[in-house]
Design a protein around this motif. Structure first.
Motif, mmCIF file in Angstrom:
data_model
loop_
_atom_site.group_PDB
_atom_site.id
_atom_site.type_symbol
_atom_site.label_atom_id
_atom_site.label_comp_id
_atom_site.label_asym_id
_atom_site.label_seq_id
_atom_site.Cartn_x
_atom_site.Cartn_y
_atom_site.Cartn_z
ATOM 1 N N SER A 125 0.849 -1.154 0.065
ATOM 2 C CA SER A 125 0.125 -0.146 -0.025
ATOM 3 C C SER A 125 0.821 1.154 0.058
ATOM 4 N N PHE A 126 1.829 1.359 0.731
ATOM 5 C CA PHE A 126 2.581 2.558 0.837
ATOM 6 C C PHE A 126 3.547 2.495 -0.493
ATOM 7 N N GLY A 127 3.985 1.619 -0.923
ATOM 8 C CA GLY A 127 4.550 1.556 -2.320
ATOM 9 C C GLY A 127 3.623 2.071 -3.466
ATOM 10 N N ILE A 128 2.396 1.738 -3.388
ATOM 11 C CA ILE A 128 1.364 2.298 -4.487
ATOM 12 C C ILE A 128 1.456 3.879 -4.329
ATOM 13 N N GLU A 129 1.238 4.254 -2.939
ATOM 14 C CA GLU A 129 1.156 5.688 -2.633
ATOM 15 C C GLU A 129 2.469 6.513 -3.154
ATOM 16 N N LEU A 130 3.404 5.706 -2.792
ATOM 17 C CA LEU A 130 4.824 6.534 -3.182
ATOM 18 C C LEU A 130 5.187 6.643 -4.539
ATOM 19 N N SER A 131 4.330 5.462 -5.329
ATOM 20 C CA SER A 131 4.476 5.484 -6.864
ATOM 21 C C SER A 131 3.685 6.809 -7.525
ATOM 22 N N GLN A 132 2.762 7.222 -6.631
ATOM 23 C CA GLN A 132 2.102 8.539 -7.178
ATOM 24 C C GLN A 132 2.923 9.850 -7.191
ATOM 25 N N LEU A 133 4.059 9.712 -6.769
ATOM 26 C CA LEU A 133 5.072 10.730 -7.120
ATOM 27 C C LEU A 133 5.749 10.760 -8.290
ATOM 28 N N TYR A 134 5.760 9.793 -9.088
ATOM 29 C CA TYR A 134 6.142 9.459 -10.276
ATOM 30 C C TYR A 134 5.333 9.817 -11.288
ATOM 31 N N HIS A 135 5.480 10.766 -12.243
ATOM 32 C CA HIS A 135 4.649 11.005 -13.247
ATOM 33 C C HIS A 135 5.272 11.097 -14.719
ATOM 34 N N THR A 136 4.897 9.932 -15.495
ATOM 35 C CA THR A 136 5.374 10.215 -16.981
ATOM 36 C C THR A 136 3.998 9.992 -17.801
ATOM 37 N N TRP A 188 3.074 7.562 -19.982
ATOM 38 C CA TRP A 188 2.537 6.262 -19.832
ATOM 39 C C TRP A 188 1.621 5.981 -18.757
ATOM 40 N N ILE A 189 2.383 6.220 -17.450
ATOM 41 C CA ILE A 189 1.674 6.001 -16.176
ATOM 42 C C ILE A 189 0.442 6.751 -15.868
ATOM 43 N N ASP A 190 0.590 8.230 -16.402
ATOM 44 C CA ASP A 190 -0.571 8.998 -16.186
ATOM 45 C C ASP A 190 -1.915 8.633 -17.014
ATOM 46 N N ARG A 191 -1.550 8.056 -18.383
ATOM 47 C CA ARG A 191 -2.475 7.330 -19.219
ATOM 48 C C ARG A 191 -3.195 6.203 -18.501
ATOM 49 N N LEU A 192 -2.338 5.418 -17.752
ATOM 50 C CA LEU A 192 -2.774 4.236 -17.088
ATOM 51 C C LEU A 192 -3.902 4.697 -16.011
ATOM 52 N N ARG A 193 -3.421 5.591 -15.324
ATOM 53 C CA ARG A 193 -3.941 6.059 -14.111
ATOM 54 C C ARG A 193 -5.424 6.826 -14.375
ATOM 55 N N SER A 194 -5.427 7.285 -15.712
ATOM 56 C CA SER A 194 -6.570 8.170 -16.347
ATOM 57 C C SER A 194 -7.674 6.965 -16.687
ATOM 58 N N THR A 195 -7.443 5.829 -16.909
ATOM 59 C CA THR A 195 -8.458 4.651 -16.811
ATOM 60 C C THR A 195 -9.132 4.646 -15.304
ATOM 61 N N LEU A 243 -8.320 3.477 -9.723
ATOM 62 C CA LEU A 243 -8.591 2.651 -8.560
ATOM 63 C C LEU A 243 -7.706 2.196 -7.972
ATOM 64 N N VAL A 244 -6.878 1.291 -8.712
ATOM 65 C CA VAL A 244 -5.619 0.807 -8.180
ATOM 66 C C VAL A 244 -4.382 1.566 -7.744
ATOM 67 N N LEU A 245 -4.022 2.536 -8.690
ATOM 68 C CA LEU A 245 -2.730 3.400 -8.606
ATOM 69 C C LEU A 245 -2.993 4.719 -7.996
ATOM 70 N N GLY A 246 -4.321 5.136 -8.064
ATOM 71 C CA GLY A 246 -4.550 6.541 -7.579
ATOM 72 C C GLY A 246 -4.066 7.537 -8.460
ATOM 73 N N PHE A 247 -4.139 8.966 -7.798
ATOM 74 C CA PHE A 247 -3.573 10.049 -8.903
ATOM 75 C C PHE A 247 -2.393 10.928 -8.095
ATOM 76 N N SER A 248 -2.405 11.122 -6.801
ATOM 77 C CA SER A 248 -1.585 12.026 -6.236
ATOM 78 C C SER A 248 -1.142 11.460 -4.819
ATOM 79 N N PHE A 249 0.020 11.894 -4.370
ATOM 80 C CA PHE A 249 0.576 11.458 -3.108
ATOM 81 C C PHE A 249 -0.053 12.489 -2.006
#
Length: 133
Positions: free
Chosen positions: A72-83, A85-92, A97-103
């Motif tokens: 859970s903490f890893g997913i939250e920390l991953s929200q600090l990373y924005h490129t 491809w991952i922002d397109r994935l997050r837009s689905t 729901l899985v990755l969230g948007f912002s830390f």
């Protein structure tokens, strides 16, 4: 606490119930800031805890809790990373729901509480199960 063997049907059911509760909390109570900010994240972490309990059904409660918290903490920390491809994935819908948007620091607290609730429920379920044997 010693490792146990969890009932996979029970933990599948618990995981599904928590998913449905999380979706319902957003759909029916999403206009309430407390629910939107904290309850959904706590339920998400509880779902992770029950999902890990299902998959790693022989791990100790402590091991499952630590793994769920790290995930859970890893997913939250991953929200600090924005490129892109991952922002397109997050837009689905599923990606969001899985990755969230912002830390948010408050999410880490919500995850901790959700997993603590899972630990307490599991300890309670184990004690009831042991009393019936």
């Amino acid at each position: 606490m010693q490792p146990i063997e969890r009932n996979r049907i029970l933990y599948s059911f618990l995981t599904l119930v928590v998913i449905l509760l999380g979706l319902a909390s957003r759909h029916y109570f999403g206009e309430f800031p407390f629910v939107r900010t904290y309850v959904g994240d706590g339920l998400w972490a509880l779902m992770v805890f029950f999902g890990f309990s299902l998959v790693f059904n022989r791990w100790s409660v402590r091991s499952v809790a630590i793994a769920a918290l790290l995930f859970s903490f890893g997913i939250e920390l991953s929200q600090l990373y924005h490129t892109p491809w991952i922002d397109r994935l997050r837009s689905t819908r599923l990606g969001g729901l899985v990755l969230g948007f912002s830390f948010l620091w408050s999410d880490l607290l919500s995850y901790s509480i959700g997993i603590a609730v899972g630990v307490l429920l599991e300890i309670r379920l184990i004690s009831i199960r042991l009393k019936t044997k």
